[in-house]
Design a protein around this motif. Structure first.
Motif, PDB file in Angstrom:
ATOM      1  N   ILE A   1       0.831  -1.209   0.000  1.00  0.00           N
ATOM      2  CA  ILE A   1       0.000   0.000   0.000  1.00  0.00           C
ATOM      3  C   ILE A   1       0.860   1.253   0.000  1.00  0.00           C
ATOM      4  O   ILE A   1       0.595   2.217  -0.721  1.00  0.00           O
ATOM      5  CB  ILE A   1      -0.954  -0.005   1.203  1.00  0.00           C
ATOM      6  CG1 ILE A   1      -1.930  -1.174   1.098  1.00  0.00           C
ATOM      7  CG2 ILE A   1      -1.716   1.317   1.295  1.00  0.00           C
ATOM      8  CD1 ILE A   1      -2.932  -1.241   2.223  1.00  0.00           C
ATOM      9  N   THR A   2       1.930   1.243   0.787  1.00  0.00           N
ATOM     10  CA  THR A   2       2.815   2.400   0.864  1.00  0.00           C
ATOM     11  C   THR A   2       3.485   2.690  -0.471  1.00  0.00           C
ATOM     12  O   THR A   2       3.763   3.844  -0.807  1.00  0.00           O
ATOM     13  CB  THR A   2       3.892   2.183   1.949  1.00  0.00           C
ATOM     14  OG1 THR A   2       3.239   1.971   3.211  1.00  0.00           O
ATOM     15  CG2 THR A   2       4.797   3.398   2.070  1.00  0.00           C
ATOM     16  N   THR A   3       3.731   1.643  -1.244  1.00  0.00           N
ATOM     17  CA  THR A   3       4.420   1.823  -2.525  1.00  0.00           C
ATOM     18  C   THR A   3       3.475   2.220  -3.658  1.00  0.00           C
ATOM     19  O   THR A   3       3.928   2.414  -4.779  1.00  0.00           O
ATOM     20  CB  THR A   3       5.154   0.520  -2.909  1.00  0.00           C
ATOM     21  OG1 THR A   3       4.212  -0.561  -2.982  1.00  0.00           O
ATOM     22  CG2 THR A   3       6.209   0.178  -1.869  1.00  0.00           C
ATOM     23  N   LEU A   4       2.186   2.334  -3.357  1.00  0.00           N
ATOM     24  CA  LEU A   4       1.246   2.754  -4.388  1.00  0.00           C
ATOM     25  C   LEU A   4       1.494   4.203  -4.789  1.00  0.00           C
ATOM     26  O   LEU A   4       2.031   4.994  -3.995  1.00  0.00           O
ATOM     27  CB  LEU A   4      -0.198   2.606  -3.879  1.00  0.00           C
ATOM     28  CG  LEU A   4      -0.739   1.191  -3.700  1.00  0.00           C
ATOM     29  CD1 LEU A   4      -2.103   1.234  -3.025  1.00  0.00           C
ATOM     30  CD2 LEU A   4      -0.833   0.474  -5.042  1.00  0.00           C
TER      31      LEU A   4
ATOM     32  N   LYS B   1     -11.018  11.693  10.773  1.00  0.00           N
ATOM     33  CA  LYS B   1     -10.413  11.191  12.001  1.00  0.00           C
ATOM     34  C   LYS B   1      -9.643   9.908  11.748  1.00  0.00           C
ATOM     35  O   LYS B   1      -8.523   9.719  12.248  1.00  0.00           O
ATOM     36  CB  LYS B   1     -11.500  10.960  13.057  1.00  0.00           C
ATOM     37  CG  LYS B   1     -10.974  10.498  14.407  1.00  0.00           C
ATOM     38  CD  LYS B   1     -12.111  10.350  15.405  1.00  0.00           C
ATOM     39  CE  LYS B   1     -11.589   9.907  16.758  1.00  0.00           C
ATOM     40  NZ  LYS B   1     -12.702   9.758  17.755  1.00  0.00           N
ATOM     41  N   GLU B   2     -10.230   9.015  10.949  1.00  0.00           N
ATOM     42  CA  GLU B   2      -9.563   7.749  10.632  1.00  0.00           C
ATOM     43  C   GLU B   2      -8.374   7.981   9.704  1.00  0.00           C
ATOM     44  O   GLU B   2      -7.349   7.303   9.814  1.00  0.00           O
ATOM     45  CB  GLU B   2     -10.557   6.779   9.993  1.00  0.00           C
ATOM     46  CG  GLU B   2     -11.761   6.450  10.876  1.00  0.00           C
ATOM     47  CD  GLU B   2     -11.341   5.821  12.196  1.00  0.00           C
ATOM     48  OE1 GLU B   2     -10.350   5.071  12.204  1.00  0.00           O
ATOM     49  OE2 GLU B   2     -12.011   6.092  13.208  1.00  0.00           O
ATOM     50  N   ALA B   3      -8.502   8.926   8.792  1.00  0.00           N
ATOM     51  CA  ALA B   3      -7.384   9.233   7.894  1.00  0.00           C
ATOM     52  C   ALA B   3      -6.195   9.752   8.687  1.00  0.00           C
ATOM     53  O   ALA B   3      -5.043   9.384   8.411  1.00  0.00           O
ATOM     54  CB  ALA B   3      -7.826  10.257   6.851  1.00  0.00           C
ATOM     55  N   ALA B   4      -6.447  10.593   9.685  1.00  0.00           N
ATOM     56  CA  ALA B   4      -5.360  11.135  10.506  1.00  0.00           C
ATOM     57  C   ALA B   4      -4.698  10.039  11.339  1.00  0.00           C
ATOM     58  O   ALA B   4      -3.493  10.107  11.615  1.00  0.00           O
ATOM     59  CB  ALA B   4      -5.895  12.239  11.408  1.00  0.00           C
ATOM     60  N   ARG B   5      -5.451   9.021  11.709  1.00  0.00           N
ATOM     61  CA  ARG B   5      -4.891   7.939  12.515  1.00  0.00           C
ATOM     62  C   ARG B   5      -3.875   7.108  11.750  1.00  0.00           C
ATOM     63  O   ARG B   5      -3.074   6.391  12.356  1.00  0.00           O
ATOM     64  CB  ARG B   5      -6.019   7.034  13.021  1.00  0.00           C
ATOM     65  CG  ARG B   5      -6.808   7.626  14.181  1.00  0.00           C
ATOM     66  CD  ARG B   5      -7.918   6.700  14.636  1.00  0.00           C
ATOM     67  NE  ARG B   5      -8.580   7.196  15.831  1.00  0.00           N
ATOM     68  CZ  ARG B   5      -9.632   6.614  16.397  1.00  0.00           C
ATOM     69  NH1 ARG B   5     -10.130   5.505  15.859  1.00  0.00           N
ATOM     70  NH2 ARG B   5     -10.175   7.126  17.489  1.00  0.00           N
ATOM     71  N   THR B   6      -3.881   7.172  10.423  1.00  0.00           N
ATOM     72  CA  THR B   6      -2.903   6.410   9.646  1.00  0.00           C
ATOM     73  C   THR B   6      -1.478   6.933   9.857  1.00  0.00           C
ATOM     74  O   THR B   6      -0.518   6.278   9.454  1.00  0.00           O
ATOM     75  CB  THR B   6      -3.227   6.468   8.139  1.00  0.00           C
ATOM     76  OG1 THR B   6      -3.198   7.840   7.690  1.00  0.00           O
ATOM     77  CG2 THR B   6      -4.605   5.883   7.857  1.00  0.00           C
ATOM     78  N   SER B   7      -1.351   8.093  10.493  1.00  0.00           N
ATOM     79  CA  SER B   7      -0.021   8.667  10.733  1.00  0.00           C
ATOM     80  C   SER B   7       0.810   7.818  11.689  1.00  0.00           C
ATOM     81  O   SER B   7       2.041   7.952  11.738  1.00  0.00           O
ATOM     82  CB  SER B   7      -0.153  10.080  11.302  1.00  0.00           C
ATOM     83  OG  SER B   7      -0.845  10.063  12.543  1.00  0.00           O
TER      84      SER B   7
ATOM     85  N   LEU C   1       1.018   4.530  11.518  1.00  0.00           N
ATOM     86  CA  LEU C   1       1.384   3.265  10.887  1.00  0.00           C
ATOM     87  C   LEU C   1       2.887   3.131  10.699  1.00  0.00           C
ATOM     88  O   LEU C   1       3.466   2.083  10.961  1.00  0.00           O
ATOM     89  CB  LEU C   1       0.673   3.137   9.530  1.00  0.00           C
ATOM     90  CG  LEU C   1      -0.856   3.022   9.575  1.00  0.00           C
ATOM     91  CD1 LEU C   1      -1.430   2.965   8.168  1.00  0.00           C
ATOM     92  CD2 LEU C   1      -1.285   1.790  10.383  1.00  0.00           C
ATOM     93  N   SER C   2       3.500   4.190  10.227  1.00  0.00           N
ATOM     94  CA  SER C   2       4.949   4.159   9.998  1.00  0.00           C
ATOM     95  C   SER C   2       5.439   5.573   9.741  1.00  0.00           C
ATOM     96  O   SER C   2       4.642   6.521   9.643  1.00  0.00           O
ATOM     97  CB  SER C   2       5.300   3.259   8.799  1.00  0.00           C
ATOM     98  OG  SER C   2       4.800   3.823   7.594  1.00  0.00           O
ATOM     99  N   ARG C   3       6.746   5.738   9.609  1.00  0.00           N
ATOM    100  CA  ARG C   3       7.305   7.048   9.324  1.00  0.00           C
ATOM    101  C   ARG C   3       6.842   7.562   7.969  1.00  0.00           C
ATOM    102  O   ARG C   3       6.591   8.751   7.796  1.00  0.00           O
ATOM    103  CB  ARG C   3       8.840   6.963   9.341  1.00  0.00           C
ATOM    104  CG  ARG C   3       9.540   8.303   9.131  1.00  0.00           C
ATOM    105  CD  ARG C   3      11.051   8.122   9.139  1.00  0.00           C
ATOM    106  NE  ARG C   3      11.488   7.542  10.416  1.00  0.00           N
ATOM    107  CZ  ARG C   3      12.746   7.205  10.664  1.00  0.00           C
ATOM    108  NH1 ARG C   3      13.667   7.341   9.716  1.00  0.00           N
ATOM    109  NH2 ARG C   3      13.086   6.709  11.849  1.00  0.00           N
ATOM    110  N   GLU C   4       6.704   6.658   6.988  1.00  0.00           N
ATOM    111  CA  GLU C   4       6.269   7.058   5.654  1.00  0.00           C
ATOM    112  C   GLU C   4       4.821   7.556   5.645  1.00  0.00           C
ATOM    113  O   GLU C   4       4.439   8.374   4.812  1.00  0.00           O
ATOM    114  CB  GLU C   4       6.415   5.893   4.671  1.00  0.00           C
ATOM    115  CG  GLU C   4       7.852   5.513   4.336  1.00  0.00           C
ATOM    116  CD  GLU C   4       8.511   4.706   5.440  1.00  0.00           C
ATOM    117  OE1 GLU C   4       7.786   4.292   6.379  1.00  0.00           O
ATOM    118  OE2 GLU C   4       9.736   4.502   5.377  1.00  0.00           O
TER     119      GLU C   4
END
Length: 236
Positions: free
Chosen positions: A23-26, A41-47, A49-52
């Motif tokens: 997904i990150t490489t998309l 709110k859910e979109a901000a929570r993806t922060s 997941l990882s540094r990227e």
């Protein structure tokens, strides 16, 4: 020993392949499309997941805020109108705070903006949000859905959003003739329970040369009961 270690090496290689974050490489556009499908709110929570992923949500071009989605400070068992009004004010303040934080952190252009909340006829916070959008973003689709009995009075900064293609207003008040050069790209206009004088309406429509669809329901001086949209070409 070398031959015996080949299955182990293959297992390690397979394990690394399985751990690839596809997904990150998309492409960025696809990631933004995925994030736009999530509540902010859910979109901000993806922060987390990882540094990227830390700042990926800050570039999404579509933002939508709903007061109904804000967690209330009470269980809804208020016994007086004063308590209900106080809790409603608390929820509205939480939403405004969230919007300001998102706009502060946002790094990309905002193309679509939706706000649904309880708003009085004057609301300085919403005025500031509109002013920010008009100065910093080429918004194409704007939707204001207010459900207070006192229609929110739109500031003049709304009429500086010259890139608009879709404008949806509900429970708003346009109480003066807007002085602007027109919405040259506006193709769809929806006015629901909007208070607007005939003079202001004619001035607005005459400055939207690209308008294709006009939808009005329960607006000031004009009442349309049919659910079918009004097409400007058919208006005599």
């Amino acid at each position: 020993m070398i031959r015996g270690s080949q299955p182990e090496v293959k297992a390690k290689c397979l394990s690394k392949v399985e751990r690839v974050d596809r997904i990150t490489t998309l492409p960025r556009a696809i990631v933004e499309t995925i994030l736009c499908l999530l509540p902010i709110k859910e979109a901000a929570r993806t922060s987390v997941l990882s540094r990227e992923w830390r700042y990926k949500w800050t570039t999404i071009p579509k933002l939508a805020f709903y007061q109904d989605h804000v967690k209330k400070s009470s269980d809804g068992s208020e016994t007086s109108d004063l308590e209900r009004a106080r809790n409603n004010m608390d929820t509205r303040c939480k939403l405004i705070y969230v919007i300001h934080q998102v706009l502060l952190l946002h790094q990309g252009l905002i193309r679509e903006f939706t706000l649904s909340m309880d708003a009085h006829h004057t609301c300085f916070e919403i005025d500031q949000i509109l002013l920010h959008l008009s100065r910093n973003h080429a918004v194409k689709k704007l939707r204001f859905d207010f459900y207070d009995d006192n229609a929110y009075r739109l500031p003049l900064s709304l009429f500086t959003l010259h890139h608009l293609t879709n404008l949806d207003l509900e429970n708003c008040n346009i109480n003066q003739k807007p002085i602007f050069n027109g919405f040259g790209s506006l193709t769809s206009l929806s006015l629901m329970s909007v208070k607007i004088s005939r003079k202001a309406l004619l001035h607005l429509l005459s400055n939207c040369p690209s308008l294709k669809c006009l939808f009005m329901v329960s607006s000031y001086c004009i009442y349309v009961t049919t659910p079918d949209p009004i097409w400007p070409e058919s208006v005599s």
